[in-house]
Design an enzyme around this catalytic site. Sequence first.
Site, PDB file in Angstrom:
ATOM      1  N   MET A 294       3.670  -0.888 -10.109  1.00 33.10           N
ATOM      2  CA  MET A 294       5.103  -1.201 -10.090  1.00 33.10           C
ATOM      3  C   MET A 294       5.312  -2.696  -9.848  1.00 33.10           C
ATOM      4  O   MET A 294       6.429  -3.128  -9.543  1.00 33.10           O
ATOM      5  CB  MET A 294       5.823  -0.378  -9.020  1.00 33.10           C
ATOM      6  N   GLY A 295       4.236  -3.472  -9.965  1.00 36.25           N
ATOM      7  CA  GLY A 295       4.379  -4.919  -9.855  1.00 36.25           C
ATOM      8  C   GLY A 295       4.463  -5.418  -8.433  1.00 36.25           C
ATOM      9  O   GLY A 295       4.155  -4.707  -7.488  1.00 36.25           O
TER      10      GLY A 295
ATOM     11  N   LEU B   7       2.537  -7.836  -7.318  1.00 34.57           N
ATOM     12  CA  LEU B   7       1.108  -7.575  -7.161  1.00 34.57           C
ATOM     13  C   LEU B   7       0.511  -8.245  -5.928  1.00 34.57           C
ATOM     14  O   LEU B   7       0.914  -9.336  -5.531  1.00 34.57           O
ATOM     15  CB  LEU B   7       0.370  -8.049  -8.421  1.00 34.57           C
TER      16      LEU B   7
ATOM     17  N   GLU C 278      -3.542  -8.134  -3.499  1.00 30.74           N
ATOM     18  CA  GLU C 278      -4.996  -7.956  -3.660  1.00 30.74           C
ATOM     19  C   GLU C 278      -5.398  -6.501  -3.931  1.00 30.74           C
ATOM     20  O   GLU C 278      -6.420  -6.249  -4.560  1.00 30.74           O
ATOM     21  CB  GLU C 278      -5.734  -8.468  -2.408  1.00 30.74           C
TER      22      GLU C 278
ATOM     23  N   HIS D  47      -3.748  -4.310  -5.811  1.00 33.48           N
ATOM     24  CA  HIS D  47      -3.620  -4.135  -7.267  1.00 33.48           C
ATOM     25  C   HIS D  47      -4.741  -4.876  -7.999  1.00 33.48           C
ATOM     26  O   HIS D  47      -5.315  -4.374  -8.965  1.00 33.48           O
ATOM     27  CB  HIS D  47      -2.288  -4.707  -7.767  1.00 33.48           C
TER      28      HIS D  47
ATOM     29  N   GLN E 201      -6.891   4.465  -3.715  1.00 31.22           N
ATOM     30  CA  GLN E 201      -7.019   5.483  -2.675  1.00 31.22           C
ATOM     31  C   GLN E 201      -5.884   5.350  -1.651  1.00 31.22           C
ATOM     32  O   GLN E 201      -5.587   6.268  -0.910  1.00 31.22           O
ATOM     33  CB  GLN E 201      -8.393   5.327  -2.005  1.00 31.22           C
TER      34      GLN E 201
ATOM     35  N   ASP F 204      -2.828   5.524  -2.204  1.00 30.07           N
ATOM     36  CA  ASP F 204      -1.923   6.635  -2.488  1.00 30.07           C
ATOM     37  C   ASP F 204      -2.775   7.872  -2.770  1.00 30.07           C
ATOM     38  O   ASP F 204      -2.889   8.326  -3.910  1.00 30.07           O
ATOM     39  CB  ASP F 204      -1.032   6.287  -3.681  1.00 30.07           C
TER      40      ASP F 204
ATOM     41  N   VAL G 117      -7.452  -1.682  -0.051  1.00 34.53           N
ATOM     42  CA  VAL G 117      -7.614  -3.079   0.356  1.00 34.53           C
ATOM     43  C   VAL G 117      -6.639  -3.342   1.504  1.00 34.53           C
ATOM     44  O   VAL G 117      -5.465  -2.963   1.420  1.00 34.53           O
ATOM     45  CB  VAL G 117      -7.337  -4.045  -0.816  1.00 34.53           C
TER      46      VAL G 117
ATOM     47  N   SER H 189       0.530  -3.453   0.734  1.00 34.04           N
ATOM     48  CA  SER H 189       1.571  -2.719   0.021  1.00 34.04           C
ATOM     49  C   SER H 189       2.673  -3.703  -0.358  1.00 34.04           C
ATOM     50  O   SER H 189       2.978  -4.627   0.404  1.00 34.04           O
ATOM     51  CB  SER H 189       2.160  -1.647   0.947  1.00 34.04           C
TER      52      SER H 189
END
Length: 282
Positions: A30-31, A33, A35, A37, A149, A151, A177, A186
């Site tokens: 969902m952008g 971003l 680390e 992602h 992981q 989510d 991460v 997040s």
Amino acid sequence: MKVVKNISEIQRICLDYKRAGKIIGLVPTMGYLHEGHLSLVREAKKRCDTVIVSIFVNPIQFGKGEDYDIYPRDLGRDIELLTEEKADILFAPSVREMYPEGYSTFVEVEGEITSKMCGASRPGHFRGVTTVVSKLFNICLPDYAFFGQKDAQQVTIIEKMARELNFPIEIVRVPIVREEDGLAMSSRNVYLAPEERREALVLYQSLQHALKLIKSGERDVPRIKREMEEMIKSRPRAEIDYIEIVRAEDLAYIDKIEGRVLVALAVRIGKTRLIDNLLVEV
Ligand code: AMP
């Protein structure tokens, strides 16, 4: 990196890649971003010839009164980060492109796996997730799709959906991460005021406490949950949404720690709902 906003264009590109025998990797996001992602993108780069990252804040996975309207967005910065990581394509469709007027097709994994934990506090959330992910699979035709992981419930549901709908796609799970102090990265962490940011650490701390108990031989699930609960309740801004200890494979409830186990929780810190989890094997 090529930026594509149009479904028919990216689908044509992906069909050409497939006909040329290229291995396609998809990283849905969902952008905004971070680390976390980028670790998915790096994992995709290792395994695939072509890496597609999608950025789409999916309205149908947000409930009424949730943060869809204020969800952080910064496409310019995301493009810079993805260019540095050498992603091949950014797919960033509009809401109208994904859900045109009159849209009414949904993909839903039924049962306890979607109704418990995050599904209980966010009704319809996973239906929105499985619908958009199915669309992205059909649009981008990936061989591999990468999910965090972080989510844990989401990736377990997506694995089940991919298996049961026979998507010829391997789902790859990438570890969580964290910030240096342990807070899981997040996009929603930007909502936290400084004092809330300090208290947010209690999610990680309570997971570490559960890990210590399990490592020292504790097997009683209610007892571990109770200790985590006490720890979190000692923080004035924290409000527990859920703490669950379940079988990792299918998220079934358990009373005793045995085999691969997922310790997962959602906690509201002020107005911000954060999730975290830990996988343990005994
Ligand atoms: P989001 O943009 O929050 O929907 O996340 C997109 C993908 O990145 C999902 O598969 C998430 O599980 C994954 N992700 C988000 N945060 C992290 C993190 N801290 N570590 C690993 N993966 C993450």
